[in-house]
Scaffold this active site. Sequence first.
Site, mmCIF file in Angstrom:
data_model
loop_
_atom_site.group_PDB
_atom_site.id
_atom_site.type_symbol
_atom_site.label_atom_id
_atom_site.label_comp_id
_atom_site.label_asym_id
_atom_site.label_seq_id
_atom_site.Cartn_x
_atom_site.Cartn_y
_atom_site.Cartn_z
ATOM 1 N N CYS A 70 34.794 44.329 26.480
ATOM 2 C CA CYS A 70 35.675 44.202 27.628
ATOM 3 C C CYS A 70 35.442 42.877 28.322
ATOM 4 C CB CYS A 70 35.418 45.342 28.614
ATOM 5 S SG CYS A 70 35.467 46.981 27.863
ATOM 6 N N ARG B 288 39.815 46.340 29.470
ATOM 7 C CA ARG B 288 39.153 47.123 28.429
ATOM 8 C C ARG B 288 39.720 46.889 27.042
ATOM 9 N NH1 ARG B 288 38.875 53.679 27.428
ATOM 10 N NH2 ARG B 288 37.025 53.647 26.104
ATOM 11 N N LEU B 289 38.816 46.701 26.096
ATOM 12 C CA LEU B 289 39.118 46.798 24.671
ATOM 13 C C LEU B 289 38.482 48.100 24.214
ATOM 14 C CD1 LEU B 289 40.189 45.575 22.012
ATOM 15 C CD2 LEU B 289 37.971 44.460 21.738
ATOM 16 N N ASP C 210 29.762 55.087 25.724
ATOM 17 C CA ASP C 210 28.458 54.501 26.028
ATOM 18 C C ASP C 210 28.440 53.946 27.447
ATOM 19 O OD1 ASP C 210 30.239 52.464 25.315
ATOM 20 O OD2 ASP C 210 28.669 51.174 24.506
#
Length: 611
Positions: free
Chosen positions: A2, A50-51, A102
């Site tokens: 990100c 975000r990715l 995560d």
Amino acid sequence: MCGITGWVAFDADLHAELEAINAMTDTMACRGPDDEGTWVRGHAALGHRRLSIIDVAGGRQPMVEETADGPVALVYSGETYNFTELRNELASRGHYFETHSDTEVVLRAYLEWGSASAERLNGMYAFAVWDARIQRLVMIRDRMGVKPLYYYETEDGVLFGSEPKAILANPLAERVVGLNGLRDMFSQSKSPTVAVWEGMREVEPGCVVTTHRGGLQATRYWSLPTREHTDSRDATVAHVRELLEDIVARQLVSDVPRCTLLSGGLDSSVITEIAAGRQARVGETIRTFSVEYAGQTERFVADTARDAPDTPFAHEVSAHAGTEHQDILLDPDALTDIDVRTAVVRSRDIPQGLGDMDTSMYLLFRDLRAHSTVALSGESADEIFGGYREFFSREALQARSFPWLTEVTPMRGLDVETLDPGLQATLALPEYARDTYDSAVASVPRLADDDDHEYRMRQLSHLYLTRFLRLLLDRKDRLSMAVGLEVRVPFCDHRLVEYVYNAPWPLKVYDGREKSLLRGAVGDLLPDSVLNRRKAPYPSTQDPAYVTKLRGICRDYVVGSAHPVVDLVDRNWLAGAVVEDGPVRPSTRRSLERTIDLAIWLDIYNPTLKI
């Protein structure tokens, strides 16, 4: 993976600054094309792009835990490869999880252990936590510096971001570059914390930077350790293999398509073979990608750096490992496209590129992104296992200089002699590089049993791992994230780095060649042709049309328009370099590339240069 950014102002309510935090966050859109979010509460404003890699449906950011004493908010970029173990440990301590990401593990690890949570993470990460309970911002970066993080102190707080462009989008950040910034940009030495832009700093790898009303404090939670190595050769080789198998297995975890970058060299082939074997056990075929220049294999001419083209070796490894392979074919028109070169300079925020090697890497990443979101790379094996020719060069061993500046290599970039003579004198780059080198080697610990040669090899390894590698990691991160691709670097796992760094030099070259430990650990995996292949750097085009086009760009874009960049370079050199049919040395070609990049950078950022 990100892009993160934020602003803390202890004397202001940042609700009135939504436009500024949104502008900062928007600059990170390339790093996070899948989602965006901002969070503002009192003195803190956080932004996130975000990715989506793990838990695509969950894990939105900024992620906030509302406690009785105030919110704790996190923005996080990267991957924590041991998040499953940490999640189980935290659950046993009473933590409840709402997602499978995560990111939530990192947030709850902070809630449990504070900034000491960094010591428990295995991965590549950069994150910031606003802890309203104690009015404190905590910024943390991974041990090897795989993920970038910058900050800029203000009168009443701090700005931060994954890239300088996020900080520069805030009106409080001045676009000024002073002498030391220019020196670092041109010297290829990567001084700790220096971010080129005046007032801006990098969070150093392995560090925690804390901001509170009393000011800013940086502490180190990890540094490259120096310890005695007692394992035998066989035990060392076996442990290296064990670590590699575990690391690749962890880094293959993803909820989106992944692939490997395959050049046909030892390092990328190792990662590919291990990854392909793991995926084959679950009935999957991994994809591999290589860069190829039009006509390069057919017209290849050996030189001091490369004795054979990459493509035949990449194809051999692909066939051996059973991967689905694709070459990304590039020609001089693509490599000199001004829009592409502009995208490359913008991705890096400074003109510190490697010419066609940067442009081709950007185009490789852009094209493979249509097929995969995650790629595993062989980056950093040379720094860890001793793969560069400078490790075996008497000149490099005896020089009072960074080893990568002692021989003619592509990393030298813009030659000092091509700068304006007055600027040369002002910058005093040889002296700056020497002083920076002296400071760097002085910090390398020595074991009591190290003889002079062993200590010198330890110094060179330390310099490559703590200075040179950071240049390469920054390059790979910026060029990949510019197209929304996550590149993982298994060789940068700190367990492997620590273990191999402390192996004595004779053990690292036990068979008389570079990277003996790596060859020994994976000898059963690779074709002999690849296992015994001489180290070759990232490929560079040999097509003469490329240089012709470079000259044309410099002639039209720089000389013809009287571009301000001509005030920074030697006008006599530039006039000769753009001559249509004159010979071009490798150093001249690199300087033409860097002059174009420098001109593009001036156009994009319009910096104030304090010279």
